[in-house]
Design a protein around this motif. Structure first.
Motif, PDB file in Angstrom:
ATOM      1  N   GLY A 245       0.588  -1.009  -0.497  1.00  0.00           N
ATOM      2  CA  GLY A 245       0.010  -0.021   0.098  1.00  0.00           C
ATOM      3  C   GLY A 245       0.914   1.318  -0.094  1.00  0.00           C
ATOM      4  N   ALA A 246       2.316   1.657  -0.518  1.00  0.00           N
ATOM      5  CA  ALA A 246       3.461   2.521   0.016  1.00  0.00           C
ATOM      6  C   ALA A 246       2.303   3.587  -1.245  1.00  0.00           C
ATOM      7  CB  ALA A 246       4.656   2.405  -0.698  1.00  0.00           C
ATOM      8  N   GLU A 247       2.348   3.104  -2.352  1.00  0.00           N
ATOM      9  CA  GLU A 247       1.599   3.806  -3.902  1.00  0.00           C
ATOM     10  C   GLU A 247       0.420   4.567  -3.077  1.00  0.00           C
ATOM     11  OE1 GLU A 247      -0.562   0.239  -4.084  1.00  0.00           O
ATOM     12  OE2 GLU A 247       1.023   0.684  -2.911  1.00  0.00           O
ATOM     13  N   LEU A 248      -0.268   3.760  -2.224  1.00  0.00           N
ATOM     14  CA  LEU A 248      -1.529   4.571  -2.028  1.00  0.00           C
ATOM     15  C   LEU A 248      -1.179   5.670  -1.276  1.00  0.00           C
ATOM     16  CD1 LEU A 248      -4.109   1.436  -0.577  1.00  0.00           C
ATOM     17  CD2 LEU A 248      -4.029   3.177  -2.869  1.00  0.00           C
ATOM     18  N   ASN A 249      -0.311   5.402  -0.296  1.00  0.00           N
ATOM     19  CA  ASN A 249       0.073   6.573   0.978  1.00  0.00           C
ATOM     20  C   ASN A 249       0.525   7.743   0.606  1.00  0.00           C
ATOM     21  OD1 ASN A 249       0.983   6.952   3.550  1.00  0.00           O
ATOM     22  ND2 ASN A 249       2.810   6.628   3.851  1.00  0.00           N
ATOM     23  N   LEU A 250       1.580   7.316  -0.580  1.00  0.00           N
ATOM     24  CA  LEU A 250       2.299   8.559  -1.362  1.00  0.00           C
ATOM     25  C   LEU A 250       0.951   9.559  -1.817  1.00  0.00           C
ATOM     26  CD1 LEU A 250       4.538   6.168  -3.300  1.00  0.00           C
ATOM     27  CD2 LEU A 250       5.302   8.653  -1.621  1.00  0.00           C
ATOM     28  N   ARG A 251       0.056   8.963  -2.374  1.00  0.00           N
ATOM     29  CA  ARG A 251      -0.731   9.509  -2.816  1.00  0.00           C
ATOM     30  C   ARG A 251      -1.406  10.130  -2.358  1.00  0.00           C
ATOM     31  NH1 ARG A 251      -3.480  10.511  -8.286  1.00  0.00           N
ATOM     32  NH2 ARG A 251      -6.146  10.889  -7.063  1.00  0.00           N
ATOM     33  N   TYR A 252      -2.182   9.960  -1.038  1.00  0.00           N
ATOM     34  CA  TYR A 252      -3.102  10.692   0.079  1.00  0.00           C
ATOM     35  C   TYR A 252      -1.669  11.455   0.700  1.00  0.00           C
ATOM     36  CZ  TYR A 252      -5.692   6.435  -0.167  1.00  0.00           C
ATOM     37  OH  TYR A 252      -6.562   5.331  -0.966  1.00  0.00           O
ATOM     38  N   VAL A 253      -0.548  11.404   0.735  1.00  0.00           N
ATOM     39  CA  VAL A 253       0.650  12.128   1.372  1.00  0.00           C
ATOM     40  C   VAL A 253       0.606  13.850  -0.184  1.00  0.00           C
ATOM     41  CG1 VAL A 253       2.759  12.503   0.943  1.00  0.00           C
ATOM     42  CG2 VAL A 253       2.139  11.169   2.913  1.00  0.00           C
ATOM     43  N   PHE A 254       0.951  13.325  -1.403  1.00  0.00           N
ATOM     44  CA  PHE A 254       1.143  14.241  -2.123  1.00  0.00           C
ATOM     45  C   PHE A 254      -0.362  15.409  -2.155  1.00  0.00           C
ATOM     46  CE2 PHE A 254       4.252  11.501  -4.674  1.00  0.00           C
ATOM     47  CZ  PHE A 254       5.209  12.074  -3.208  1.00  0.00           C
ATOM     48  N   GLU A 255      -1.471  14.449  -1.981  1.00  0.00           N
ATOM     49  CA  GLU A 255      -3.649  15.046  -2.576  1.00  0.00           C
ATOM     50  C   GLU A 255      -2.876  15.976  -0.811  1.00  0.00           C
ATOM     51  OE1 GLU A 255      -6.485  11.969  -1.540  1.00  0.00           O
ATOM     52  OE2 GLU A 255      -5.485  11.673  -3.965  1.00  0.00           O
ATOM     53  N   LYS A 256      -2.569  16.448   0.305  1.00  0.00           N
ATOM     54  CA  LYS A 256      -2.627  16.226   1.558  1.00  0.00           C
ATOM     55  C   LYS A 256      -1.745  18.122   1.137  1.00  0.00           C
ATOM     56  CE  LYS A 256      -5.778  14.838   3.749  1.00  0.00           C
ATOM     57  NZ  LYS A 256      -6.777  15.957   3.697  1.00  0.00           N
ATOM     58  N   ALA A 257      -0.286  18.118   0.829  1.00  0.00           N
ATOM     59  CA  ALA A 257       0.589  18.433   0.497  1.00  0.00           C
ATOM     60  C   ALA A 257       0.250  19.582  -1.033  1.00  0.00           C
ATOM     61  CB  ALA A 257       1.579  17.969   0.444  1.00  0.00           C
ATOM     62  N   PHE A 258      -0.715  19.366  -1.610  1.00  0.00           N
ATOM     63  CA  PHE A 258      -0.383  20.332  -2.653  1.00  0.00           C
ATOM     64  C   PHE A 258      -2.025  20.204  -3.182  1.00  0.00           C
ATOM     65  CE2 PHE A 258       3.632  17.828  -3.471  1.00  0.00           C
ATOM     66  CZ  PHE A 258       4.224  19.262  -3.060  1.00  0.00           C
ATOM     67  N   THR A 259      -3.208  20.100  -2.165  1.00  0.00           N
ATOM     68  CA  THR A 259      -4.386  20.117  -2.956  1.00  0.00           C
ATOM     69  C   THR A 259      -4.820  21.341  -1.649  1.00  0.00           C
ATOM     70  OG1 THR A 259      -4.978  18.336  -3.220  1.00  0.00           O
ATOM     71  CG2 THR A 259      -6.896  19.569  -3.205  1.00  0.00           C
ATOM     72  N   GLY A 260      -5.161  22.847  -2.167  1.00  0.00           N
ATOM     73  CA  GLY A 260      -6.034  23.564  -1.362  1.00  0.00           C
ATOM     74  C   GLY A 260      -4.716  25.001  -1.506  1.00  0.00           C
ATOM     75  N   GLU A 261      -5.702  25.864  -0.209  1.00  0.00           N
ATOM     76  CA  GLU A 261      -4.426  26.886   0.279  1.00  0.00           C
ATOM     77  C   GLU A 261      -3.303  26.132   1.175  1.00  0.00           C
ATOM     78  OE1 GLU A 261      -5.016  31.866   1.616  1.00  0.00           O
ATOM     79  OE2 GLU A 261      -7.050  30.527   1.140  1.00  0.00           O
ATOM     80  N   THR A 262      -1.890  26.658   1.092  1.00  0.00           N
ATOM     81  CA  THR A 262      -1.674  26.349   1.972  1.00  0.00           C
ATOM     82  C   THR A 262      -1.237  27.172   3.724  1.00  0.00           C
ATOM     83  OG1 THR A 262       0.712  27.455   0.922  1.00  0.00           O
ATOM     84  CG2 THR A 262       0.187  24.877   1.012  1.00  0.00           C
TER      85      THR A 262
END
Length: 210
Positions: free
Chosen positions: A121-138
Motif C-alpha cells: 500500500g505504499a503507493e496509496l500512502n504516497l498519493r494521500y501524502v501528495f494530495e494533502k501537500a498540494f491540494t488547496g491553500e497552504t
C-alpha cells in the motif's frame, strides 16, 4: 506550481512509483512535475548530499517552487536540504505530516522515506501524502485559531536561517568542486534548472561545471 522530484541512488528503483503518484495528483491541480533523478539504477548517481545542492539551486533560482526529495529513511535528505538558505524542508511519513507541514510551516520542500516503512500500500500512502501537500491553500494554520502565531514563527525561522547562513552563492563556492560537479551533472537537473532559472549568477555558476 513547478515541483521537482529527486531521490538518491539507493531508492532509484522506486522512482517510477513515486513519480506516477506525484504527477497524478499534481496534474489534477494544474501543477507541473520535473523528474530530475534518479530515474533508475543506471541514471546519473546522486546521494542525499547531492539532493541538498540541487534542491537549493532549483529553489533559490526559482526554477521550481517546491521539491519532493527522499532517501532510505528520509532523514539524510531532510538534513541535506535544510543545510541551505532558501530551503524549508519538512519530514513526511504520512498524510497528516504533509497536511500539518503545509498549514503550519508552509515550507517549500518535503523529505520522504522511500525504504523504511515502504511496504504494502505504499503507493496509496504516497498519493494521500501528495494530495494533502498540494491540494488547496497552504499556511491556513492548525488549529485555525493559531494561524497568526504560526505564520509569525515561520517567518522568524526563515530570518534566523538567513542571519546564520552564508549568502547562498558564497556557500556553494566554498563546497568541494567535485561534489558540486557531480550534483549538477544530471541531464534531467540541467534541463529543469536552465529552463526555469531566474538568477543569472547561479546560472553562470552551474554552467562552469557543465
Amino acid at each position: 506550481m513547478k515541483i521537482a522530484l529527486m531521490m538518491e541512488f539507493s531508492q532509484a528503483g522506486k522512482n517510477s512509483i513515486v513519480f506516477d503518484q506525484l504527477n497524478s495528483v499534481a496534474s489534477e491541480q494544474g501543477h507541473e512535475v520535473f523528474n530530475v533523478g534518479m530515474k533508475d539504477d543506471n541514471d546519473h548517481r546522486l546521494t542525499y548530499i547531492h539532493l541538498g545542492i540541487i534542491s537549493a539551486l532549483l529553489l533559490n533560482s526559482k526554477a521550481v517552487d517546491f521539491v519532493v526529495a527522499g532517501c532510505g529513511t528520509g532523514q539524510g535528505a531532510l538534513m541535506s536540504l535544510n543545510a541551505y538558505p532558501g530551503v524549508a524542508c519538512g519530514y513526511c511519513i504520512d498524510p497528516a505530516d504533509a497536511y500539518l507541514f503545509a498549514q503550519i510551516n508552509n515550507g517549500n520542500a518535503l523529505a520522504l522515506p522511500f525504504a523504511k516503512g515502504f511496504g504494502w500500500g505504499a503507493e496509496l500512502n504516497l498519493r494521500y501524502v501528495f494530495e494533502k501537500a498540494f491540494t488547496g491553500e497552504t499556511g491556513l494554520g492548525y488549529p485555525p485559531e493559531r494561524r497568526e502565531s504560526q505564520v509569525s514563527n515561520a517567518g522568524i525561522l526563515t530570518n534566523v536561517k538567513l542571519a546564520t547562513s552564508k549568502p547562498f552563492l558564497d556557500g556553494l563556492k566554498a563546497l568541494d568542486p567535485e561534489l558540486v560537479k557531480q550534483a549538477v551533472g544530471s541531464a534531467h537537473f540541467q534541463a529543469c534548472f536552465f529552463d526555469g532559472c531566474q538568477d543569472d549568477d547561479l546560472k553562470t555558476f552551474v554552467r562552469s561545471f557543465t
